[in-house]
Design a protein around this motif. Structure first.
Motif: not given
Length: 142
Positions: A87-96, A98-106, A135-141
């Protein structure tokens, strides 16, 4: 797969297993879905187009699964899934959860390798995995 009277849903948007307002999309999982047989996915980031479920919302970049913007995925508890991330730097992938994303509720149970922008993430949903996962981006909402 029906567990405890309900179907297992992932929103890897995850908006129904989606990441609402996020880079990702929701996943919906049932044991009878033919799509549940596919267990490896290519994850990329790209400018959202009109086909993305959150076009015009949140960040302009969204997650793309197997070339499809914000693709909903079907996962079945107990099966191993591989997510090949680029996904390139600044778009770290993770599972959450929380529908908002941005690194919370992993979601951490059954997940290895998340919070990466290049590499492999594995996920084995289990009986303790929430019915709805994003599935979301850790850095962006959104």
């Amino acid at each position: 797969m029906k567990l405890a009277g309900r179907y297992f849903y992932f929103l890897l948007q995850i908006a129904s297993l989606g990441f609402a307002g996020m880079h990702g999309i929701a996943l919906a999982a049932t044991a009878t879905d033919k799509g549940a047989d596919k267990r490896a996915f290519a994850i990329a980031a790209a400018a959202k187009d009109k086909t993305h479920p959150f076009f015009g919302q949140g960040h302009k970049i969204g997650l793309v699964v197997d070339g499809v913007q914000g693709k909903p995925l079907v996962l079945v508890r107990g099966l191993d899934y591989t997510f090949n991330i680029d996904t390139g730097p600044q778009h770290d992938f993770y599972f959450s959860t929380n529908a908002v994303g941005q690194g919370g509720s992993a979601v951490t149970e059954g997940v290895e390798g998340q919070f990466t922008f290049r590499g492999t993430v594995t996920f084995v949903p289990s009986a303790v995995t929430p019915d709805l996962v994003y599935y979301q981006c850790r850095n962006h909402r959104n």
